[in-house]
Structures are given as C-alpha cells and as structure tokens.
Design a protein around this motif. Sequence first.
Motif, mmCIF file in Angstrom:
data_model
loop_
_atom_site.group_PDB
_atom_site.id
_atom_site.type_symbol
_atom_site.label_atom_id
_atom_site.label_comp_id
_atom_site.label_asym_id
_atom_site.label_seq_id
_atom_site.Cartn_x
_atom_site.Cartn_y
_atom_site.Cartn_z
ATOM 1 N N GLU A 229 -26.381 -101.790 -14.676
ATOM 2 C CA GLU A 229 -27.399 -100.853 -15.172
ATOM 3 C C GLU A 229 -28.603 -100.831 -14.237
ATOM 4 O O GLU A 229 -29.202 -99.769 -14.002
ATOM 5 C CB GLU A 229 -27.828 -101.241 -16.580
ATOM 6 C CG GLU A 229 -26.766 -100.991 -17.646
ATOM 7 C CD GLU A 229 -27.270 -101.298 -19.042
ATOM 8 O OE1 GLU A 229 -27.815 -100.377 -19.690
ATOM 9 O OE2 GLU A 229 -27.134 -102.454 -19.495
ATOM 10 N N SER A 260 -23.109 -99.277 -25.606
ATOM 11 C CA SER A 260 -23.432 -97.856 -25.758
ATOM 12 C C SER A 260 -24.559 -97.413 -24.830
ATOM 13 O O SER A 260 -24.593 -96.255 -24.394
ATOM 14 C CB SER A 260 -23.806 -97.551 -27.213
ATOM 15 O OG SER A 260 -24.914 -98.341 -27.631
ATOM 16 N N ASP A 261 -25.478 -98.308 -24.531
ATOM 17 C CA ASP A 261 -26.554 -97.943 -23.609
ATOM 18 C C ASP A 261 -26.021 -97.786 -22.190
ATOM 19 O O ASP A 261 -26.400 -96.854 -21.476
ATOM 20 C CB ASP A 261 -27.660 -99.011 -23.628
ATOM 21 C CG ASP A 261 -28.446 -99.012 -24.937
ATOM 22 O OD1 ASP A 261 -28.549 -97.934 -25.569
ATOM 23 O OD2 ASP A 261 -28.948 -100.082 -25.324
ATOM 24 N N THR A 263 -22.958 -96.982 -21.195
ATOM 25 C CA THR A 263 -22.077 -95.825 -21.009
ATOM 26 C C THR A 263 -22.834 -94.497 -20.971
ATOM 27 O O THR A 263 -22.273 -93.484 -20.560
ATOM 28 C CB THR A 263 -21.005 -95.768 -22.115
ATOM 29 O OG1 THR A 263 -21.635 -95.794 -23.402
ATOM 30 C CG2 THR A 263 -20.056 -96.956 -22.000
ATOM 31 N N LYS A 264 -24.088 -94.510 -21.373
ATOM 32 C CA LYS A 264 -24.886 -93.292 -21.282
ATOM 33 C C LYS A 264 -25.262 -92.974 -19.842
ATOM 34 O O LYS A 264 -25.534 -91.819 -19.496
ATOM 35 C CB LYS A 264 -26.162 -93.437 -22.115
ATOM 36 C CG LYS A 264 -25.927 -93.462 -23.614
ATOM 37 C CD LYS A 264 -27.240 -93.708 -24.352
ATOM 38 C CE LYS A 264 -27.005 -93.824 -25.861
ATOM 39 N NZ LYS A 264 -28.255 -94.150 -26.581
ATOM 40 N N ILE A 265 -25.263 -94.000 -18.977
ATOM 41 C CA ILE A 265 -25.729 -93.786 -17.608
ATOM 42 C C ILE A 265 -24.697 -94.156 -16.539
ATOM 43 O O ILE A 265 -24.720 -93.596 -15.441
ATOM 44 C CB ILE A 265 -27.030 -94.562 -17.344
ATOM 45 C CG1 ILE A 265 -26.840 -96.064 -17.582
ATOM 46 C CG2 ILE A 265 -28.164 -94.024 -18.212
ATOM 47 C CD1 ILE A 265 -28.047 -96.903 -17.185
ATOM 48 N N SER A 267 -20.751 -94.460 -15.189
ATOM 49 C CA SER A 267 -19.382 -93.982 -15.379
ATOM 50 C C SER A 267 -18.398 -95.105 -15.051
ATOM 51 O O SER A 267 -18.752 -96.074 -14.370
ATOM 52 C CB SER A 267 -19.102 -92.783 -14.469
ATOM 53 O OG SER A 267 -19.948 -91.700 -14.777
ATOM 54 N N LYS A 292 -24.840 -86.768 -15.260
ATOM 55 C CA LYS A 292 -23.940 -87.054 -16.376
ATOM 56 C C LYS A 292 -23.078 -88.276 -16.074
ATOM 57 O O LYS A 292 -22.858 -88.629 -14.917
ATOM 58 C CB LYS A 292 -23.047 -85.849 -16.657
ATOM 59 C CG LYS A 292 -23.818 -84.608 -17.092
ATOM 60 C CD LYS A 292 -22.869 -83.440 -17.338
ATOM 61 C CE LYS A 292 -23.628 -82.183 -17.751
ATOM 62 N NZ LYS A 292 -22.709 -81.038 -17.971
ATOM 63 N N ASP A 303 -13.441 -90.230 -22.408
ATOM 64 C CA ASP A 303 -13.685 -88.905 -21.841
ATOM 65 C C ASP A 303 -12.497 -88.338 -21.074
ATOM 66 O O ASP A 303 -12.630 -87.362 -20.335
ATOM 67 C CB ASP A 303 -14.924 -88.965 -20.931
ATOM 68 C CG ASP A 303 -16.176 -89.321 -21.720
ATOM 69 O OD1 ASP A 303 -16.479 -88.618 -22.695
ATOM 70 O OD2 ASP A 303 -16.829 -90.327 -21.380
#
Length: 315
Positions: A229, A260-261, A263-265, A267, A292, A303
């Motif tokens: 991250e 969850s944090d 996977t928001k940023i 890939s 994205k 996804d």
Amino acid sequence: MIDFRYHIVSIVAIFFALGAGVVLGAGPLKGTGSDIILNQANVDRASLVAARDEITQLKALNKYHQDYEAKVTAGLANGKLTNVKVALVVMPNADSDVVDGLDDELQKSGAQVTVRAALNAKLFDPGQRQLIEPLITQLATADVDFPKDSTTYERAGLILARGVAAKEPNRTVDTDATRILQGMSSSELVSLKPATIKDRATLIVVVAGKPATPAVASSTYTDAVDFIEGLDTGSAGVVLAGTPDTAKDGGLLKALRSDSDATKIVSSVDVADLPAGQMTVVFALVEQLTGKAGQYGAFDAKDGIAPAAVMPKDN
C-alpha cells in the motif's frame, strides 16, 4: 485459463491407493481368498493403466492450452505501455521464472523496466522492526508526507517508492532518491539490479513470493500488504502479480484480497506464471493509470479474468 496441472495432482493420488492393492495381491494374503485378490489386482492394474492414460491426456491438453494461449493471443498487450517506466519489486522467495516472464512481457508492451528491487526477507522479520523504524525516519525526505496513522511498513513502502518511483512521469533519480536507495541497500533490506538507476518509474509490479510450507495465517502478511500500500501511495499504481498458490490460504495475494482497503487501490493477478496472466498484468497496469484497481485471474478473482475496459476490442 485454468492450468490442468492442478487436476493432475488429484489423479496421482490414485496410484498410492491402487498400489497398496497390488502389493497385497502378491504378498501376505496370497493363498487366502486368492481368486478374489487376483481379480481385484487385475481391476487395480486396469485402473492404473487408465489413470496413466488420463494423466498423459491431461498433460497433452495442458500443453495445447499453453501453446495456444502463447501463440494465438501473443501480442495483445504489445504497445499498451509504450514509453511508460515500470519498476519490478520482488518479494522474498519469488519465482525467478515468473519475474523473468513479467519482465519480458513488460518490454513487449513498450514499457521500460527501470529496476528490479529484490526485497530481503530481513525486511519483514519481526525481529528487525527496531531497525526499520529509525531507518525510515533517517531516510524520510521533505517531499514525502506520511499518511495519518500509517504503519511502519506503509511508511517503509512509501520510502522505497520515493527512491524508485514517482506519481508523475519522467522523474529522475535525484539526490534524495539516491540517499534512500543507498541506505536501504547498505542495510541489506533491498538489492537493486542495476545497482545504479537513472530514471524513476511511474508504475510498480510487485512479484509475490512462494507461500511458506506449511501454510501460514493471512495475518503473517499484514506487514507486506501495508508495504505494498505504501508503494502504491508513492507511485501512479501497483499491481501485485502471483501464482495460483499465492491466491489461496497462506499466500500473499489471498491476504491482500482479504484487505478491503488494499483492494481499493492495489490490483492483483493470480496467474502471472502463464502468458495470458502476464498480459493481464500489463492490462491491469494500464487500468491503474486511470485510477482504477481490480483483482484478476482464476482463483477468487472478484473482477474476472482481466480488466475489460482496456482489453483489445477486436479480438
């Protein structure tokens, strides 16, 4: 595309069970119910032959799938990252073949791979935390803002990102970046190839290491996920590339995808050992440039197989 090697493993187990029946048929039970034993041995031998045939067929089918994938879909990612600079950050115990395959595919995409930064297992050793924290403070630069409530390893990732990457393109390795890279290298936390780099990358590919045996708890990877991250915060985007094993319990991709944090940023791609997976890493990097993130591959990849928005439309 699913690799049939994983199906073969279950078939191999048949040999152990059937082998026991053959041994008994020729061993201590001979002469007591011999007809039954011999009949069963014949059945077992026939099953062994069938199992061997199925394994041979699966191997041939698997090779066909990989050859088809490599030849028919070859070139789909070519030119997708022309003139984009990418850094490879290699986690401890990563498969060198996967790293080489990703490097090759990135170059075919037009990207310039600026550096391979191999992380030493020492970096994530809990016993070394007392070394990591003061080193981060020592290497921090005026232009790096640590997020509020960031962890030690988020800051460590952000510091390495300052050394090898930047959010904006066409940034060179300046005095601060050189000091960071020298500090982390001399502390034996990171090794760089080449040892001296000129340009900082825009995007980063992190290559996951092989899972430990026996499997470890996902919480074991908390520091590594925080580090990734941090890399993302200091760059224009990060893709975590791994093999199917890394997407299962005890693997780094599984741990990241459970956050969850993260996977928001960030890939991820769980089939980076396959040609199609390596192309998917390129597509995921292109998507990262749009701001994205997505989780792609064959195993609990929410996804799908690849980011549809950046895939070629005429194939």
